[in-house]
Scaffold this motif. Structure first.
Motif, PDB file in Angstrom:
ATOM      1  N   UNK A  81       0.847  -1.196   0.000  1.00  0.00           N
ATOM      2  CA  UNK A  81       0.000   0.000   0.000  1.00  0.00           C
ATOM      3  C   UNK A  81       0.877   1.237   0.000  1.00  0.00           C
ATOM      4  N   UNK A  82       0.387   2.311  -0.635  1.00  0.00           N
ATOM      5  CA  UNK A  82       1.125   3.567  -0.653  1.00  0.00           C
ATOM      6  C   UNK A  82       1.039   4.328   0.670  1.00  0.00           C
ATOM      7  N   UNK A  83       0.227   3.860   1.569  1.00  0.00           N
ATOM      8  CA  UNK A  83       0.050   4.545   2.848  1.00  0.00           C
ATOM      9  C   UNK A  83       1.367   4.587   3.614  1.00  0.00           C
ATOM     10  N   UNK A  84       1.795   5.787   4.009  1.00  0.00           N
ATOM     11  CA  UNK A  84       3.056   5.972   4.728  1.00  0.00           C
ATOM     12  C   UNK A  84       2.765   5.919   6.225  1.00  0.00           C
ATOM     13  N   UNK A  85       3.254   4.896   6.880  1.00  0.00           N
ATOM     14  CA  UNK A  85       2.977   4.676   8.290  1.00  0.00           C
ATOM     15  C   UNK A  85       4.235   4.878   9.125  1.00  0.00           C
ATOM     16  N   UNK A  86       4.092   5.019  10.443  1.00  0.00           N
ATOM     17  CA  UNK A  86       5.279   5.104  11.314  1.00  0.00           C
ATOM     18  C   UNK A  86       6.190   3.892  11.176  1.00  0.00           C
ATOM     19  N   UNK A  87       5.614   2.728  10.849  1.00  0.00           N
ATOM     20  CA  UNK A  87       6.427   1.525  10.695  1.00  0.00           C
ATOM     21  C   UNK A  87       7.462   1.689   9.596  1.00  0.00           C
ATOM     22  N   UNK A  88       7.098   2.398   8.512  1.00  0.00           N
ATOM     23  CA  UNK A  88       8.077   2.598   7.441  1.00  0.00           C
ATOM     24  C   UNK A  88       9.278   3.361   7.965  1.00  0.00           C
ATOM     25  N   UNK A  89       9.028   4.453   8.679  1.00  0.00           N
ATOM     26  CA  UNK A  89      10.138   5.273   9.159  1.00  0.00           C
ATOM     27  C   UNK A  89      11.006   4.512  10.148  1.00  0.00           C
ATOM     28  N   UNK A  90      10.407   3.680  10.962  1.00  0.00           N
ATOM     29  CA  UNK A  90      11.192   2.871  11.886  1.00  0.00           C
ATOM     30  C   UNK A  90      12.114   1.926  11.125  1.00  0.00           C
ATOM     31  N   UNK A  91      11.572   1.254  10.108  1.00  0.00           N
ATOM     32  CA  UNK A  91      12.385   0.342   9.311  1.00  0.00           C
ATOM     33  C   UNK A  91      13.482   1.087   8.561  1.00  0.00           C
ATOM     34  N   UNK A  92      13.131   2.253   8.032  1.00  0.00           N
ATOM     35  CA  UNK A  92      14.124   3.014   7.265  1.00  0.00           C
ATOM     36  C   UNK A  92      15.283   3.465   8.141  1.00  0.00           C
ATOM     37  N   UNK A  93      14.989   4.059   9.283  1.00  0.00           N
ATOM     38  CA  UNK A  93      16.071   4.560  10.125  1.00  0.00           C
ATOM     39  C   UNK A  93      16.838   3.428  10.806  1.00  0.00           C
ATOM     40  N   UNK A  94      16.200   2.295  11.030  1.00  0.00           N
ATOM     41  CA  UNK A  94      16.946   1.128  11.513  1.00  0.00           C
ATOM     42  C   UNK A  94      17.952   0.678  10.457  1.00  0.00           C
ATOM     43  N   UNK A  95      17.547   0.746   9.187  1.00  0.00           N
ATOM     44  CA  UNK A  95      18.468   0.413   8.095  1.00  0.00           C
ATOM     45  C   UNK A  95      19.622   1.404   8.044  1.00  0.00           C
ATOM     46  N   UNK A 102      19.322   9.257  -1.048  1.00  0.00           N
ATOM     47  CA  UNK A 102      19.822   8.513   0.107  1.00  0.00           C
ATOM     48  C   UNK A 102      18.840   7.397   0.472  1.00  0.00           C
ATOM     49  N   UNK A 103      17.542   7.731   0.501  1.00  0.00           N
ATOM     50  CA  UNK A 103      16.523   6.725   0.820  1.00  0.00           C
ATOM     51  C   UNK A 103      16.582   5.582  -0.188  1.00  0.00           C
ATOM     52  N   UNK A 104      16.679   5.917  -1.475  1.00  0.00           N
ATOM     53  CA  UNK A 104      16.713   4.889  -2.514  1.00  0.00           C
ATOM     54  C   UNK A 104      17.964   4.026  -2.384  1.00  0.00           C
ATOM     55  N   UNK A 105      19.112   4.653  -2.089  1.00  0.00           N
ATOM     56  CA  UNK A 105      20.357   3.900  -1.973  1.00  0.00           C
ATOM     57  C   UNK A 105      20.306   2.921  -0.806  1.00  0.00           C
ATOM     58  N   UNK A 106      19.839   3.380   0.348  1.00  0.00           N
ATOM     59  CA  UNK A 106      19.760   2.507   1.510  1.00  0.00           C
ATOM     60  C   UNK A 106      18.722   1.396   1.293  1.00  0.00           C
ATOM     61  N   UNK A 107      17.621   1.749   0.635  1.00  0.00           N
ATOM     62  CA  UNK A 107      16.592   0.742   0.364  1.00  0.00           C
ATOM     63  C   UNK A 107      17.112  -0.319  -0.605  1.00  0.00           C
ATOM     64  N   UNK A 108      17.820   0.114  -1.655  1.00  0.00           N
ATOM     65  CA  UNK A 108      18.382  -0.840  -2.612  1.00  0.00           C
ATOM     66  C   UNK A 108      19.318  -1.816  -1.916  1.00  0.00           C
ATOM     67  N   UNK A 109      20.145  -1.277  -1.023  1.00  0.00           N
ATOM     68  CA  UNK A 109      21.109  -2.132  -0.331  1.00  0.00           C
ATOM     69  C   UNK A 109      20.392  -3.128   0.590  1.00  0.00           C
ATOM     70  N   UNK A 110      19.418  -2.638   1.350  1.00  0.00           N
ATOM     71  CA  UNK A 110      18.720  -3.498   2.296  1.00  0.00           C
ATOM     72  C   UNK A 110      17.920  -4.577   1.579  1.00  0.00           C
ATOM     73  N   UNK A 111      17.208  -4.198   0.512  1.00  0.00           N
ATOM     74  CA  UNK A 111      16.394  -5.167  -0.210  1.00  0.00           C
ATOM     75  C   UNK A 111      17.261  -6.185  -0.961  1.00  0.00           C
ATOM     76  N   UNK A 112      18.417  -5.746  -1.428  1.00  0.00           N
ATOM     77  CA  UNK A 112      19.337  -6.673  -2.120  1.00  0.00           C
ATOM     78  C   UNK A 112      19.879  -7.692  -1.139  1.00  0.00           C
TER      79      UNK A 112
END
Length: 287
Positions: A228-242, A274-284
């Motif tokens: 879902x496109x809904x931006x929740x607090x869970x996303x930010x927690x996962x992102x900053x943990x990464x 920066x978000x895309x780079x960290x996401x690419x690394x984590x998902x890879x």
């Protein structure tokens, strides 16, 4: 018995509808065909799957998740009558014009509303939820702790409420809430004393704007992670943990020559690149 129903053009631009995943939107439209003339239907994922997705490789649990998604965006409401569970399409009376209605299921009322978890806001918010489609008054909140039909609850679950009067104010309030969620997660994970970076103590306009600019990338990631496109607090927690796992972005590794004392901050970590780079690394790595 299935019925012919109408779809207004405003449906597609409703903020509540856009918060849902594409399959949940399709399910929502499909429900209209099988609801009775009061907008009610049995709350059975198996029945809904058989009616709307009879030939698709979609499980009843998938359907239940989509129903919960619609409920969390105030597009449907669950209720009980006796020992049976039903769902009601909110805003039905204004959305569907029926000359000689007939009813198959018990009528919906707030008194009959089933006890819902915190992910399901009260009925009555927004273009679909408040029962007045097409008037542009979509008051759905990104947060699950909304409590008033004509207000957005802001401030991370406090009792502070702001009346929303027009689309521009609605958009501003939604972005402000997303920014507050990002600030909370950043300070809890990245900032001192838990981390090494400076805290984000003031959520000023440039910082809120940085969050807004990042939303296209963030929404794509939310679809990938949560469906879902809904931006929740869970996303930010996962992102900053990464980000905290990376030496440079966590501030443990100094910058290059001439920038040895430089460290990332809230605005830097909100850059789309920066978000895309960290996401690419984590998902890879996860793959």
């Amino acid at each position: 018995m299935a019925r012919i129903r109408s779809i207004k053009p405003e449906f597609w631009s409703s903020e509540q509808v856009m918060e849902c995943s594409p399959m949940a939107r399709l399910l929502f439209i499909g429900l209209w065909n099988f609801c009775d003339d009061g907008g009610n239907h049995v709350a059975s994922a198996k029945t809904v799957k058989a009616e709307i997705f009879p030939g698709d490789d979609i499980s009843s649990s998938d359907v239940q998740r989509m129903l919960d998604e619609l409920s969390s965006n105030s597009l449907i409401a669950f209720y009980a009558n006796g020992d049976k569970q039903y769902l009601h399409v909110t805003g039905w009376r204004k959305h569907q014009k029926i000359d000689r209605p007939t009813y198959k299921h018990p009528p919906f009322s707030d008194d009959a509303r089933r006890g819902l978890d915190e992910a399901s806001p009260p009925e009555g918010k927004g273009e679909e939820g408040r029962g007045e489609e097409g008037n542009g008054e979509d008051l759905s909140s990104l947060r699950s702790d909304s409590s008033a039909p004509s207000a957005l609850t802001l401030g991370g679950g406090t009792d502070a409420q702001v009346q929303v009067l027009d689309p521009k104010q609605r958009k501003t309030a939604r972005i402000q809430q997303i920014a507050q969620d990002a600030q909370t997660a950043y300070n809890a994970i990245m900032a001192k004393p838990e981390g090494l970076l400076p805290a984000c103590t003031v959520l000023n306009k440039p910082r809120v704007k940085a969050v807004e600019k990042a939303l296209p990338t963030v929404r794509q990631l939310c679809v990938r992670l949560f469906g879902s496109e809904k931006v929740t607090p869970q996303f930010w927690q996962l992102y900053f943990e990464t980000a905290a796992e990376d030496d440079f972005h966590a501030g443990r590794q100094p910058g290059g020559p001439g920038h040895e004392n430089w460290k990332p901050d809230f605005e830097y970590l909100l850059r789309e690149s920066v978000i895309a780079k960290l996401a690419d690394r984590a998902l890879s790595e996860a793959a």
